[in-house]
Design a protein around this motif. Structure first.
Motif, PDB file in Angstrom:
ATOM      1  N   ILE A  97      -4.413 -17.682  17.440  1.00 32.83           N
ATOM      2  CA  ILE A  97      -4.316 -16.226  17.506  1.00 32.83           C
ATOM      3  C   ILE A  97      -2.880 -15.814  17.235  1.00 32.83           C
ATOM      4  CG2 ILE A  97      -4.577 -14.220  18.988  1.00 32.83           C
ATOM      5  CD1 ILE A  97      -6.719 -15.739  20.517  1.00 32.83           C
ATOM      6  N   ARG A  98      -2.686 -14.865  16.336  1.00 36.56           N
ATOM      7  CA  ARG A  98      -1.347 -14.428  15.970  1.00 36.56           C
ATOM      8  C   ARG A  98      -0.841 -13.430  16.995  1.00 36.56           C
ATOM      9  NH1 ARG A  98      -1.386 -12.672   9.813  1.00 36.56           N
ATOM     10  NH2 ARG A  98       0.626 -13.701   9.744  1.00 36.56           N
ATOM     11  N   SER A  99       0.468 -13.303  17.084  1.00 39.13           N
ATOM     12  CA  SER A  99       1.055 -12.342  18.006  1.00 39.13           C
ATOM     13  C   SER A  99       0.769 -10.930  17.515  1.00 39.13           C
ATOM     14  CB  SER A  99       2.565 -12.563  18.103  1.00 39.13           C
ATOM     15  OG  SER A  99       3.193 -12.248  16.871  1.00 39.13           O
ATOM     16  N   ALA A 100       0.836  -9.982  18.454  1.00 38.42           N
ATOM     17  CA  ALA A 100       0.554  -8.587  18.106  1.00 38.42           C
ATOM     18  C   ALA A 100       1.523  -8.076  17.046  1.00 38.42           C
ATOM     19  CB  ALA A 100       0.637  -7.720  19.363  1.00 38.42           C
ATOM     20  N   SER A 101       2.798  -8.471  17.141  1.00 36.91           N
ATOM     21  CA  SER A 101       3.781  -7.987  16.174  1.00 36.91           C
ATOM     22  C   SER A 101       3.481  -8.483  14.764  1.00 36.91           C
ATOM     23  CB  SER A 101       5.192  -8.421  16.594  1.00 36.91           C
ATOM     24  OG  SER A 101       5.293  -9.837  16.631  1.00 36.91           O
ATOM     25  N   LYS A 102       3.036  -9.751  14.647  1.00 31.90           N
ATOM     26  CA  LYS A 102       2.694 -10.298  13.334  1.00 31.90           C
ATOM     27  C   LYS A 102       1.461  -9.614  12.758  1.00 31.90           C
ATOM     28  CE  LYS A 102       4.781 -14.890  13.709  1.00 31.90           C
ATOM     29  NZ  LYS A 102       4.536 -16.362  13.670  1.00 31.90           N
ATOM     30  N   ILE A 103       0.495  -9.320  13.623  1.00 35.23           N
ATOM     31  CA  ILE A 103      -0.712  -8.635  13.165  1.00 35.23           C
ATOM     32  C   ILE A 103      -0.361  -7.245  12.650  1.00 35.23           C
ATOM     33  CG2 ILE A 103      -2.884  -7.613  13.930  1.00 35.23           C
ATOM     34  CD1 ILE A 103      -3.170  -9.964  15.866  1.00 35.23           C
ATOM     35  N   ILE A 104       0.492  -6.536  13.372  1.00 42.06           N
ATOM     36  CA  ILE A 104       0.883  -5.180  12.950  1.00 42.06           C
ATOM     37  C   ILE A 104       1.629  -5.225  11.629  1.00 42.06           C
ATOM     38  CG2 ILE A 104       2.359  -3.218  13.523  1.00 42.06           C
ATOM     39  CD1 ILE A 104       1.668  -3.740  16.479  1.00 42.06           C
ATOM     40  N   ARG A 105       2.549  -6.186  11.481  1.00 38.69           N
ATOM     41  CA  ARG A 105       3.297  -6.296  10.226  1.00 38.69           C
ATOM     42  C   ARG A 105       2.364  -6.609   9.061  1.00 38.69           C
ATOM     43  NH1 ARG A 105       7.262  -8.952  13.454  1.00 38.69           N
ATOM     44  NH2 ARG A 105       6.514 -11.008  12.770  1.00 38.69           N
ATOM     45  N   ALA A 106       1.387  -7.450   9.324  1.00 41.40           N
ATOM     46  CA  ALA A 106       0.440  -7.797   8.266  1.00 41.40           C
ATOM     47  C   ALA A 106      -0.380  -6.587   7.852  1.00 41.40           C
ATOM     48  CB  ALA A 106      -0.482  -8.923   8.731  1.00 41.40           C
ATOM     49  N   ARG A 107      -0.812  -5.781   8.815  1.00 39.11           N
ATOM     50  CA  ARG A 107      -1.621  -4.603   8.494  1.00 39.11           C
ATOM     51  C   ARG A 107      -0.802  -3.570   7.723  1.00 39.11           C
ATOM     52  NH1 ARG A 107      -4.389  -8.072   9.062  1.00 39.11           N
ATOM     53  NH2 ARG A 107      -5.778  -8.553  10.795  1.00 39.11           N
ATOM     54  N   ILE A 108       0.454  -3.430   8.072  1.00 40.14           N
ATOM     55  CA  ILE A 108       1.326  -2.505   7.334  1.00 40.14           C
ATOM     56  C   ILE A 108       1.488  -2.988   5.903  1.00 40.14           C
ATOM     57  CG2 ILE A 108       3.687  -1.631   7.150  1.00 40.14           C
ATOM     58  CD1 ILE A 108       3.795  -1.607  10.212  1.00 40.14           C
ATOM     59  N   ALA A 109       1.667  -4.300   5.734  1.00 38.49           N
ATOM     60  CA  ALA A 109       1.800  -4.860   4.385  1.00 38.49           C
ATOM     61  C   ALA A 109       0.532  -4.627   3.582  1.00 38.49           C
ATOM     62  CB  ALA A 109       2.121  -6.346   4.469  1.00 38.49           C
ATOM     63  N   PHE A 110      -0.637  -4.771   4.203  1.00 39.93           N
ATOM     64  CA  PHE A 110      -1.896  -4.548   3.494  1.00 39.93           C
ATOM     65  C   PHE A 110      -2.019  -3.087   3.062  1.00 39.93           C
ATOM     66  CE2 PHE A 110      -4.190  -8.277   5.786  1.00 39.93           C
ATOM     67  CZ  PHE A 110      -3.451  -9.165   5.029  1.00 39.93           C
ATOM     68  N   LEU A 111      -1.579  -2.162   3.906  1.00 44.84           N
ATOM     69  CA  LEU A 111      -1.594  -0.745   3.532  1.00 44.84           C
ATOM     70  C   LEU A 111      -0.674  -0.493   2.341  1.00 44.84           C
ATOM     71  CD1 LEU A 111      -1.607   1.071   6.994  1.00 44.84           C
ATOM     72  CD2 LEU A 111      -3.364   1.242   5.220  1.00 44.84           C
ATOM     73  N   ARG A 112       0.488  -1.108   2.363  1.00 45.18           N
ATOM     74  CA  ARG A 112       1.402  -0.982   1.219  1.00 45.18           C
ATOM     75  C   ARG A 112       0.772  -1.557  -0.037  1.00 45.18           C
ATOM     76  NH1 ARG A 112       7.298  -3.160   2.780  1.00 45.18           N
ATOM     77  NH2 ARG A 112       7.812  -2.127   0.795  1.00 45.18           N
ATOM     78  N   ASN A 113       0.022  -2.655   0.120  1.00 42.05           N
ATOM     79  CA  ASN A 113      -0.648  -3.252  -1.024  1.00 42.05           C
ATOM     80  C   ASN A 113      -1.628  -2.277  -1.675  1.00 42.05           C
ATOM     81  OD1 ASN A 113       0.687  -5.660  -0.620  1.00 42.05           O
ATOM     82  ND2 ASN A 113      -1.065  -6.730   0.266  1.00 42.05           N
ATOM     83  N   VAL A 114      -2.349  -1.538  -0.853  1.00 43.69           N
ATOM     84  CA  VAL A 114      -3.295  -0.562  -1.402  1.00 43.69           C
ATOM     85  C   VAL A 114      -2.556   0.480  -2.231  1.00 43.69           C
ATOM     86  CG1 VAL A 114      -4.976   1.233  -0.838  1.00 43.69           C
ATOM     87  CG2 VAL A 114      -4.961  -0.906   0.469  1.00 43.69           C
ATOM     88  N   TYR A 115      -1.439   0.970  -1.709  1.00 50.13           N
ATOM     89  CA  TYR A 115      -0.645   1.960  -2.446  1.00 50.13           C
ATOM     90  C   TYR A 115      -0.161   1.401  -3.778  1.00 50.13           C
ATOM     91  CZ  TYR A 115       3.419   4.717  -3.786  1.00 50.13           C
ATOM     92  OH  TYR A 115       4.329   5.450  -4.505  1.00 50.13           O
ATOM     93  N   VAL A 116       0.380   0.180  -3.745  1.00 47.12           N
ATOM     94  CA  VAL A 116       0.892  -0.427  -4.978  1.00 47.12           C
ATOM     95  C   VAL A 116      -0.241  -0.659  -5.959  1.00 47.12           C
ATOM     96  CG1 VAL A 116       2.024  -2.462  -5.952  1.00 47.12           C
ATOM     97  CG2 VAL A 116       2.846  -1.501  -3.791  1.00 47.12           C
ATOM     98  N   ALA A 117      -1.393  -1.123  -5.474  1.00 46.35           N
ATOM     99  CA  ALA A 117      -2.531  -1.387  -6.357  1.00 46.35           C
ATOM    100  C   ALA A 117      -3.037  -0.107  -7.008  1.00 46.35           C
ATOM    101  CB  ALA A 117      -3.652  -2.063  -5.578  1.00 46.35           C
ATOM    102  N   VAL A 118      -3.104   0.975  -6.251  1.00 48.16           N
ATOM    103  CA  VAL A 118      -3.545   2.264  -6.813  1.00 48.16           C
ATOM    104  C   VAL A 118      -2.574   2.731  -7.885  1.00 48.16           C
ATOM    105  CG1 VAL A 118      -3.869   4.712  -6.297  1.00 48.16           C
ATOM    106  CG2 VAL A 118      -4.850   2.975  -4.777  1.00 48.16           C
ATOM    107  N   ARG A 119      -1.291   2.615  -7.614  1.00 46.46           N
ATOM    108  CA  ARG A 119      -0.281   3.038  -8.591  1.00 46.46           C
ATOM    109  C   ARG A 119      -0.379   2.220  -9.876  1.00 46.46           C
ATOM    110  NH1 ARG A 119       5.591   2.079  -6.568  1.00 46.46           N
ATOM    111  NH2 ARG A 119       5.014  -0.027  -7.230  1.00 46.46           N
ATOM    112  N   ARG A 120      -0.533   0.916  -9.754  1.00 43.92           N
ATOM    113  CA  ARG A 120      -0.622   0.074 -10.952  1.00 43.92           C
ATOM    114  C   ARG A 120      -1.917   0.342 -11.710  1.00 43.92           C
ATOM    115  NH1 ARG A 120       1.759  -5.923  -9.225  1.00 43.92           N
ATOM    116  NH2 ARG A 120       3.779  -5.186  -8.448  1.00 43.92           N
ATOM    117  N   SER A 121      -2.996   0.608 -10.991  1.00 43.97           N
ATOM    118  CA  SER A 121      -4.265   0.903 -11.653  1.00 43.97           C
ATOM    119  C   SER A 121      -4.161   2.182 -12.477  1.00 43.97           C
ATOM    120  CB  SER A 121      -5.382   1.026 -10.606  1.00 43.97           C
ATOM    121  OG  SER A 121      -6.610   1.361 -11.209  1.00 43.97           O
ATOM    122  N   ARG A 122      -3.515   3.183 -11.924  1.00 43.25           N
ATOM    123  CA  ARG A 122      -3.340   4.446 -12.654  1.00 43.25           C
ATOM    124  C   ARG A 122      -2.446   4.252 -13.870  1.00 43.25           C
ATOM    125  NH1 ARG A 122      -2.422   8.558  -7.481  1.00 43.25           N
ATOM    126  NH2 ARG A 122      -4.647   8.701  -6.883  1.00 43.25           N
TER     127      ARG A 122
END
Length: 239
Positions: free
Chosen positions: A209-234
């Motif tokens: 089980i990962r620490s809460a801080s690592k989980i939060i950082r990972a989720r923030i990175a995934f959100l950033r990934n969505v933004y970058v993917a949308v921008r590149r798709s456009r």
């Protein structure tokens, strides 16, 4: 076929042996050796098959950057990702290419073996979710829609949006690829197992089980990934 390798001497020969029968005469297996300290490079170099292209990295950069380099070297119409210690099931390439059916990405399920299963190993993709792109993106961000990179294949044209990897990304390159596929609305989930995914203490997938801080950082990175993917798709649609 793109493989990232590091200290894989124990299993890499078996993996290569399962991949080569799947390749056509004009295909290639790109192996990027991330400065292994064991006999990985020598084992790969000794395989008598001209379709293998071994690239020895100048410095150790980790598995994410190694996969990025391997994908950057790919020139084929269809690009498969490969771990160094799994086993491909016969007919995998033909089955996954057929499943694409005009889409840009396909992800299958895995049969896990040779180690204890964690709860995340029980998560399986369902074919009926292939068109639920927003739900899939939410699942990636939250963590309940798991995609195994070793079970992925993409059309080479999609790499224009996949590469380079976001500069902040130091893990979960597979979830990044799945994000790009879902943002483009061009992904297929296969319920079949196409590989045997080996589990052992040296796997890069977290075992506990990962620490809460690592989980939060990972989720923030995934959100950033969505933004970058949308921008590149456009950008790709405007090009």
């Amino acid at each position: 076929m793109c493989m990232a390798a590091y200290n894989g001497a124990r299993h890499i020969s078996e993996q290569i042996g399962s991949i080569l029968p799947e390749l056509g005469p004009d295909d290639e297996l790109i192996v990027v050796n991330d400065c292994s300290t064991d006999d990985t490079a020598a084992i790969v170099a000794a395989v008598p098959d001209g379709r293998i292209r071994l690239i020895n990295a100048e410095q150790n950069r980790g598995y994410v950057a190694t996969f990025e380099r391997a994908l950057g070297e790919a020139r084929g119409e269809f690009v498969f990702l490969s771990d160094q210690d799994d086993v491909w099931l016969p007919g995998r390439v033909e089955l996954m290419i057929a499943a694409l059916d005009g889409k840009n990405m396909v992800v299958s399920n895995c049969r896990h073996f040779d180690g204890a299963l964690g709860s995340f190993h029980e998560i399986r993709l369902r074919a009926k979710d292939s068109t639920h792109h927003l739900r899939n993106l939410l699942g990636i961000v939250v963590g309940y829609r798991l995609h195994w990179g070793c079970a992925m294949a993409v059309r080479g044209t999609l790499l224009e949006q996949v590469l380079p990897f976001p500069h902040y990304m130091n893990e979960s390159h597979d979830q990044w690829l799945a994000t790009v596929g879902n943002v483009n609305g061009s992904i297929v989930y296969m319920e079949e197992d196409t590989i045997l995914h080996r589990l052992h203490g040296e796997n890069l997938t977290p075992q506990g089980i990962r620490s809460a801080s690592k989980i939060i950082r990972a989720r923030i990175a995934f959100l950033r990934n969505v933004y970058v993917a949308v921008r590149r798709s456009r950008q790709a649609r405007r090009a």
